[in-house]
Write a protein that holds these residues in place. Structure first.
Motif, PDB file in Angstrom:
ATOM      1  N   GLN A  64      34.047  95.523  29.686  1.00 23.43           N
ATOM      2  CA  GLN A  64      33.797  95.457  28.244  1.00 23.43           C
ATOM      3  C   GLN A  64      34.131  96.791  27.569  1.00 23.43           C
ATOM      4  O   GLN A  64      34.669  96.820  26.458  1.00 23.43           O
ATOM      5  CB  GLN A  64      32.350  95.037  27.967  1.00 23.43           C
ATOM      6  CG  GLN A  64      32.097  93.575  28.311  1.00 23.43           C
ATOM      7  CD  GLN A  64      30.646  93.155  28.115  1.00 23.43           C
ATOM      8  OE1 GLN A  64      29.867  93.838  27.460  1.00 23.43           O
ATOM      9  NE2 GLN A  64      30.280  92.015  28.689  1.00 23.43           N
ATOM     10  N   GLN A  65      33.841  97.895  28.250  1.00 24.10           N
ATOM     11  CA  GLN A  65      34.183  99.214  27.693  1.00 24.10           C
ATOM     12  C   GLN A  65      35.702  99.379  27.602  1.00 24.10           C
ATOM     13  O   GLN A  65      36.219  99.861  26.591  1.00 24.10           O
ATOM     14  CB  GLN A  65      33.587 100.330  28.559  1.00 24.10           C
ATOM     15  CG  GLN A  65      32.093 100.472  28.402  1.00 24.10           C
ATOM     16  CD  GLN A  65      31.498 101.461  29.401  1.00 24.10           C
ATOM     17  OE1 GLN A  65      32.138 101.864  30.368  1.00 24.10           O
ATOM     18  NE2 GLN A  65      30.241 101.835  29.163  1.00 24.10           N
ATOM     19  N   HIS A  66      36.403  98.952  28.669  1.00 29.05           N
ATOM     20  CA  HIS A  66      37.867  99.046  28.644  1.00 29.05           C
ATOM     21  C   HIS A  66      38.457  98.175  27.532  1.00 29.05           C
ATOM     22  O   HIS A  66      39.410  98.585  26.862  1.00 29.05           O
ATOM     23  CB  HIS A  66      38.470  98.661  30.003  1.00 29.05           C
ATOM     24  CG  HIS A  66      38.272  99.705  31.046  1.00 29.05           C
ATOM     25  ND1 HIS A  66      37.778  99.416  32.284  1.00 29.05           N
ATOM     26  CD2 HIS A  66      38.480 101.048  31.028  1.00 29.05           C
ATOM     27  CE1 HIS A  66      37.702 100.532  32.996  1.00 29.05           C
ATOM     28  NE2 HIS A  66      38.116 101.534  32.252  1.00 29.05           N
ATOM     29  N   ARG A  67      37.897  96.993  27.358  1.00 29.13           N
ATOM     30  CA  ARG A  67      38.378  96.113  26.286  1.00 29.13           C
ATOM     31  C   ARG A  67      38.170  96.776  24.928  1.00 29.13           C
ATOM     32  O   ARG A  67      39.064  96.776  24.075  1.00 29.13           O
ATOM     33  CB  ARG A  67      37.668  94.756  26.340  1.00 29.13           C
ATOM     34  CG  ARG A  67      38.142  93.812  25.213  1.00 29.13           C
ATOM     35  CD  ARG A  67      37.418  92.498  25.189  1.00 29.13           C
ATOM     36  NE  ARG A  67      35.987  92.720  25.030  1.00 29.13           N
ATOM     37  CZ  ARG A  67      35.075  91.780  25.168  1.00 29.13           C
ATOM     38  NH1 ARG A  67      35.422  90.563  25.486  1.00 29.13           N
ATOM     39  NH2 ARG A  67      33.805  92.049  24.998  1.00 29.13           N
ATOM     40  N   ALA A  68      36.999  97.362  24.728  1.00 33.31           N
ATOM     41  CA  ALA A  68      36.703  98.015  23.451  1.00 33.31           C
ATOM     42  C   ALA A  68      37.652  99.196  23.218  1.00 33.31           C
ATOM     43  O   ALA A  68      38.151  99.392  22.098  1.00 33.31           O
ATOM     44  CB  ALA A  68      35.249  98.480  23.431  1.00 33.31           C
ATOM     45  N   GLU A  69      37.904  99.968  24.258  1.00 31.99           N
ATOM     46  CA  GLU A  69      38.829 101.105  24.140  1.00 31.99           C
ATOM     47  C   GLU A  69      40.248 100.618  23.836  1.00 31.99           C
ATOM     48  O   GLU A  69      40.959 101.217  23.023  1.00 31.99           O
ATOM     49  CB  GLU A  69      38.813 101.932  25.430  1.00 31.99           C
ATOM     50  CG  GLU A  69      37.513 102.678  25.656  1.00 31.99           C
ATOM     51  CD  GLU A  69      37.370 103.229  27.077  1.00 31.99           C
ATOM     52  OE1 GLU A  69      38.317 103.087  27.897  1.00 31.99           O
ATOM     53  OE2 GLU A  69      36.308 103.789  27.363  1.00 31.99           O
ATOM     54  N   ALA A  70      40.654  99.541  24.491  1.00 30.51           N
ATOM     55  CA  ALA A  70      42.016  98.990  24.261  1.00 30.51           C
ATOM     56  C   ALA A  70      42.137  98.469  22.840  1.00 30.51           C
ATOM     57  O   ALA A  70      43.178  98.682  22.170  1.00 30.51           O
ATOM     58  CB  ALA A  70      42.303  97.874  25.271  1.00 30.51           C
ATOM     59  N   LEU A  71      41.096  97.795  22.354  1.00 29.61           N
ATOM     60  CA  LEU A  71      41.130  97.306  20.977  1.00 29.61           C
ATOM     61  C   LEU A  71      41.192  98.452  19.986  1.00 29.61           C
ATOM     62  O   LEU A  71      41.931  98.399  18.993  1.00 29.61           O
ATOM     63  CB  LEU A  71      39.905  96.422  20.689  1.00 29.61           C
ATOM     64  CG  LEU A  71      39.942  95.012  21.251  1.00 29.61           C
ATOM     65  CD1 LEU A  71      38.609  94.312  21.052  1.00 29.61           C
ATOM     66  CD2 LEU A  71      41.057  94.207  20.576  1.00 29.61           C
ATOM     67  N   ALA A  72      40.432  99.513  20.265  1.00 31.27           N
ATOM     68  CA  ALA A  72      40.447 100.682  19.370  1.00 31.27           C
ATOM     69  C   ALA A  72      41.823 101.333  19.363  1.00 31.27           C
ATOM     70  O   ALA A  72      42.360 101.717  18.293  1.00 31.27           O
ATOM     71  CB  ALA A  72      39.379 101.684  19.802  1.00 31.27           C
ATOM     72  N   ALA A  73      42.438 101.444  20.555  1.00 34.47           N
ATOM     73  CA  ALA A  73      43.778 102.029  20.641  1.00 34.47           C
ATOM     74  C   ALA A  73      44.804 101.165  19.919  1.00 34.47           C
ATOM     75  O   ALA A  73      45.706 101.682  19.235  1.00 34.47           O
ATOM     76  CB  ALA A  73      44.164 102.219  22.106  1.00 34.47           C
TER      77      ALA A  73
END
Length: 138
Positions: free
Chosen positions: A123-132
């Motif tokens: 979930q953290q990786h998904r959030a970081e990818a969405l932010a990027a």
């Protein structure tokens, strides 16, 4: 004569109530109908079944409650940690606490905690990818 008849009826009610109670607790602890046993227990008490005769059915009822609570908590725990990206981590943590309280085996709890850790990372990786992505598109 009337007294003898009333005593015989009382004995029959007591015997029937005890038989119904024993039948209600005769199955496996996971399949015992707790509500039905509770009702049969009340009926047996009202029919003046001796407390000594109620002891074993009471033990079986308590055992059934524990086994069923443990099974329900185990199932809820497995359900709570199914999908990594959609996992509600707070609900999963609550399910872990209930499972621990209900006596679910430690190996199941540790497996769930491991799945929760993987889910949290995903979930953290998904959030970081969405932010990027938003920053790149933005």
């Amino acid at each position: 004569r009337e007294v003898a008849r009333q005593q015989q009826q009382q004995r029959r009610r007591r015997d029937e109530a005890l038989a119904a109670l024993l039948a209600a607790v005769a199955s496996d602890p996971l399949t015992i109908d707790v509500a039905a046993v509770t009702t049969a227990l009340r009926a047996a008490m009202q029919a003046s079944v001796e407390h000594v005769q109620l002891a074993e059915p009471l033990k079986k009822l308590e055992k059934a409650k524990v086994h069923q609570r443990r099974a329900n908590a185990s199932e809820a725990l497995r359900t709570a940690v199914l999908a990594e990206l959609e996992m509600d981590l707070a609900a999963a943590a609550a399910a872990v606490k209930e499972a621990e309280s209900a006596g679910v085996p430690a190996v199941e709890i540790e497996e769930a905690k491991s799945q929760m850790s993987v889910a949290e990372t995903a979930q953290q990786h998904r959030a970081e990818a969405l932010a990027a992505l938003e920053k790149a598109v933005g």
